[in-house]
Design a protein around this motif. Structure first.
Motif, PDB file in Angstrom:
ATOM      1  N   ALA A 111       3.546  -0.879   7.093  1.00  0.00           N
ATOM      2  CA  ALA A 111       3.582   0.570   6.916  1.00  0.00           C
ATOM      3  C   ALA A 111       2.214   1.086   7.344  1.00  0.00           C
ATOM      4  CB  ALA A 111       3.833   0.907   5.459  1.00  0.00           C
ATOM      5  N   ALA A 112       2.191   2.226   8.017  1.00  0.00           N
ATOM      6  CA  ALA A 112       0.910   2.741   8.509  1.00  0.00           C
ATOM      7  C   ALA A 112       0.866   4.254   8.430  1.00  0.00           C
ATOM      8  CB  ALA A 112       0.699   2.295   9.965  1.00  0.00           C
ATOM      9  N   GLY A 113      -0.346   4.777   8.424  1.00  0.00           N
ATOM     10  CA  GLY A 113      -0.554   6.212   8.526  1.00  0.00           C
ATOM     11  C   GLY A 113      -0.734   6.577   9.990  1.00  0.00           C
ATOM     12  N   PHE A 187      -7.129   4.546   0.152  1.00  0.00           N
ATOM     13  CA  PHE A 187      -6.818   5.110   1.472  1.00  0.00           C
ATOM     14  C   PHE A 187      -8.123   5.568   2.126  1.00  0.00           C
ATOM     15  CE2 PHE A 187      -2.642   5.418  -0.562  1.00  0.00           C
ATOM     16  CZ  PHE A 187      -1.802   5.008   0.462  1.00  0.00           C
ATOM     17  N   GLU A 188      -8.041   5.940   3.388  1.00  0.00           N
ATOM     18  CA  GLU A 188      -9.229   6.358   4.128  1.00  0.00           C
ATOM     19  C   GLU A 188      -9.646   7.764   3.688  1.00  0.00           C
ATOM     20  OE1 GLU A 188      -6.238   5.470   5.609  1.00  0.00           O
ATOM     21  OE2 GLU A 188      -6.901   3.386   5.603  1.00  0.00           O
ATOM     22  N   VAL A 204      -3.369   3.845  11.173  1.00  0.00           N
ATOM     23  CA  VAL A 204      -4.265   3.135  10.258  1.00  0.00           C
ATOM     24  C   VAL A 204      -3.448   2.391   9.218  1.00  0.00           C
ATOM     25  CG1 VAL A 204      -6.367   4.496  10.444  1.00  0.00           C
ATOM     26  CG2 VAL A 204      -4.540   5.282   8.928  1.00  0.00           C
ATOM     27  N   GLY A 205      -3.981   1.249   8.804  1.00  0.00           N
ATOM     28  CA  GLY A 205      -3.287   0.468   7.788  1.00  0.00           C
ATOM     29  C   GLY A 205      -4.198  -0.590   7.199  1.00  0.00           C
ATOM     30  N   MET A 206      -3.629  -1.294   6.216  1.00  0.00           N
ATOM     31  CA  MET A 206      -4.425  -2.235   5.409  1.00  0.00           C
ATOM     32  C   MET A 206      -3.994  -3.687   5.606  1.00  0.00           C
ATOM     33  SD  MET A 206      -4.371  -0.122   1.831  1.00  0.00           S
ATOM     34  CE  MET A 206      -4.440   1.683   1.815  1.00  0.00           C
ATOM     35  N   THR A 229       4.511   5.989   7.575  1.00  0.00           N
ATOM     36  CA  THR A 229       4.949   6.534   6.285  1.00  0.00           C
ATOM     37  C   THR A 229       4.263   7.844   5.935  1.00  0.00           C
ATOM     38  OG1 THR A 229       3.310   5.144   5.206  1.00  0.00           O
ATOM     39  CG2 THR A 229       5.548   4.277   5.331  1.00  0.00           C
ATOM     40  N   ASN A 230       3.221   8.194   6.678  1.00  0.00           N
ATOM     41  CA  ASN A 230       2.490   9.432   6.357  1.00  0.00           C
ATOM     42  C   ASN A 230       1.542   9.784   7.493  1.00  0.00           C
ATOM     43  OD1 ASN A 230       1.148   6.894   5.003  1.00  0.00           O
ATOM     44  ND2 ASN A 230      -0.548   8.284   5.479  1.00  0.00           N
ATOM     45  N   ALA A 232      -2.229  10.527   8.413  1.00  0.00           N
ATOM     46  CA  ALA A 232      -3.455   9.969   7.842  1.00  0.00           C
ATOM     47  C   ALA A 232      -4.210  11.015   7.017  1.00  0.00           C
ATOM     48  CB  ALA A 232      -4.331   9.414   8.961  1.00  0.00           C
ATOM     49  N   LEU A 240      -1.880  11.068  -0.827  1.00  0.00           N
ATOM     50  CA  LEU A 240      -1.421   9.754  -0.363  1.00  0.00           C
ATOM     51  C   LEU A 240      -1.212   8.829  -1.553  1.00  0.00           C
ATOM     52  CD1 LEU A 240      -3.868   9.267   2.661  1.00  0.00           C
ATOM     53  CD2 LEU A 240      -1.507  10.101   2.701  1.00  0.00           C
ATOM     54  N   THR A 245       4.550   6.016   0.324  1.00  0.00           N
ATOM     55  CA  THR A 245       4.755   5.037   1.394  1.00  0.00           C
ATOM     56  C   THR A 245       6.166   4.466   1.308  1.00  0.00           C
ATOM     57  OG1 THR A 245       2.427   4.422   1.480  1.00  0.00           O
ATOM     58  CG2 THR A 245       3.975   2.798   2.301  1.00  0.00           C
TER      59      THR A 245
HETATM   60  N1  HPA Z   1      -3.723   4.309   5.428  1.00  0.00           N
HETATM   61  C1  HPA Z   1      -3.776   2.980   5.224  1.00  0.00           C
HETATM   62  N2  HPA Z   1      -2.711   2.240   4.984  1.00  0.00           N
HETATM   63  C2  HPA Z   1      -1.516   2.852   4.955  1.00  0.00           C
HETATM   64  C3  HPA Z   1      -1.383   4.232   5.174  1.00  0.00           C
HETATM   65  C4  HPA Z   1      -2.553   4.987   5.422  1.00  0.00           C
HETATM   66  O1  HPA Z   1      -2.531   6.214   5.624  1.00  0.00           O
HETATM   67  N3  HPA Z   1      -0.060   4.512   5.072  1.00  0.00           N
HETATM   68  C5  HPA Z   1       0.583   3.351   4.833  1.00  0.00           C
HETATM   69  N4  HPA Z   1      -0.289   2.334   4.760  1.00  0.00           N
END
Ligand code: HPA
Length: 272
Positions: A111-113, A187-188, A204-206, A229-230, A232, A240, A245
């Motif tokens: 999952a990423a922003g 989150f960032e 961006v992601g973790m 999922t969103n 950033a 967030l 997510t």
């Molecule tokens: N940032 C980091 N990791 C994430 C994000 C995010 O916005 N959304 C889902 N995983």
């Protein structure tokens, strides 16, 4: 091969039957693929010698073997993240074990922003390259010259091309971009996201980046896809959270399932 990897390999091989060439790591929101697995054999990570167990709710923590669209494959349902215990090598044993089991290609999902307004929550994005913003590296301390891994084509260009074709043929929507790894678990900040944009990041992601490095070190072909999922941090008013997510991941599930069924069946019919 280390003793740990040997033990894990022997343990798994005794339970999963025929060799699998493809493995997919399921990130947040990709659990639907596990539900689509036929003839499923599920082995909890906790039972496999040397496998780490994730504490993140929604990351099941099991190795699964079976078929999707008639194609044999392994699924890693859940992964351990750097932010859980501060170990960038957390996924080293599972990834080296896949290689020892005869896996050739690994597809990582997460999952990423999104930093791009034209790539909204719910969409899927192929990762074409990464920026390691964490400064961490899972190969620190690894022996020998093999540790100097070339990451020029880390996200295998031929596999990326197959993903584009699979998206087109299955009418799944697939964006693409550069993934930037932040360690998390916070989150960032909006300033970090503005900096990331300047640096050329799209997502961006973790997760994922340490596994990509480990997989390239192990000699696996790598592909990766993010489920957005969103937007950033700082791009929208909404707060967030992990709950968000998971909620948004569900809205993109149909599209990503279509894409994955198409790529799995294509790779089975025409191996790379
Ligand atoms: N940032 C980091 N990791 C994430 C994000 C995010 O916005 N959304 C889902 N995983």
């Amino acid at each position: 091969m280390t003793e740990k990897v040997q033990k894990a390999t022997d343990f798994i091989r005794a339970r999963i039957g025929e060799q699998k060439r493809l493995a997919i790591v399921l990130g947040s929101g990709l659990g639907g693929l596990a539900d689509a697995l036929q003839d499923a054999i599920t082995i909890p990570y906790a039972d496999i010698p040397g496998f780490p167990v994730s504490g993140v709710a929604s990351h099941a923590g099991a190795l699964m073997a079976g078929h999707i669209e008639g194609a044999p494959l392994l699924l890693l349902a859940g992964r351990v993240h750097y932010y859980e215990g501060g170990d960038a090598q957390a996924m080293a044993v599972p990834i080296q074990t896949l290689k020892a089991l005869g896996v050739e290609t690994i597809i990582l999902t997460n999952a990423a922003g999104s930093l791009r307004k034209d790539v909204p929550p719910g969409s899927a994005s192929l990762i074409t390259d990464h920026i390691n913003f964490s400064g961490l590296n899972p190969l620190i301390g690894a022996p020998g010259n093999e540790r100097f891994v070339d990451l020029s084509d880390a996200y295998d260009p031929a596999l990326c091309a197959r993903f584009r074709a699979a998206a087109k043929n299955s009418e799944a929507e697939l964006h693409e971009g550069v993934y930037v790894w932040f360690s998390g678990p916070s989150f960032e900040t909006p300033a970090e996201i503005r900096a990331t944009r300047v640096l050329g990041g799209d997502l961006v992601g973790m997760s994922t980046v340490p596994e990509v490095i480990l997989a390239r070190h192990a000699g696996l072909r790598v592909g990766a896809v993010s489920l957005i999922t969103n937007y950033a941090a700082g791009m929208e008013a909404e707060e967030l959270s992990h709950a968000m997510t998971m909620k948004v991941a569900a809205t993109g599930a149909d599209n990503i399932m279509k894409l994955f069924k198409a790529i799995i069946s294509d790779l089975n019919a025409n191996p790379l």
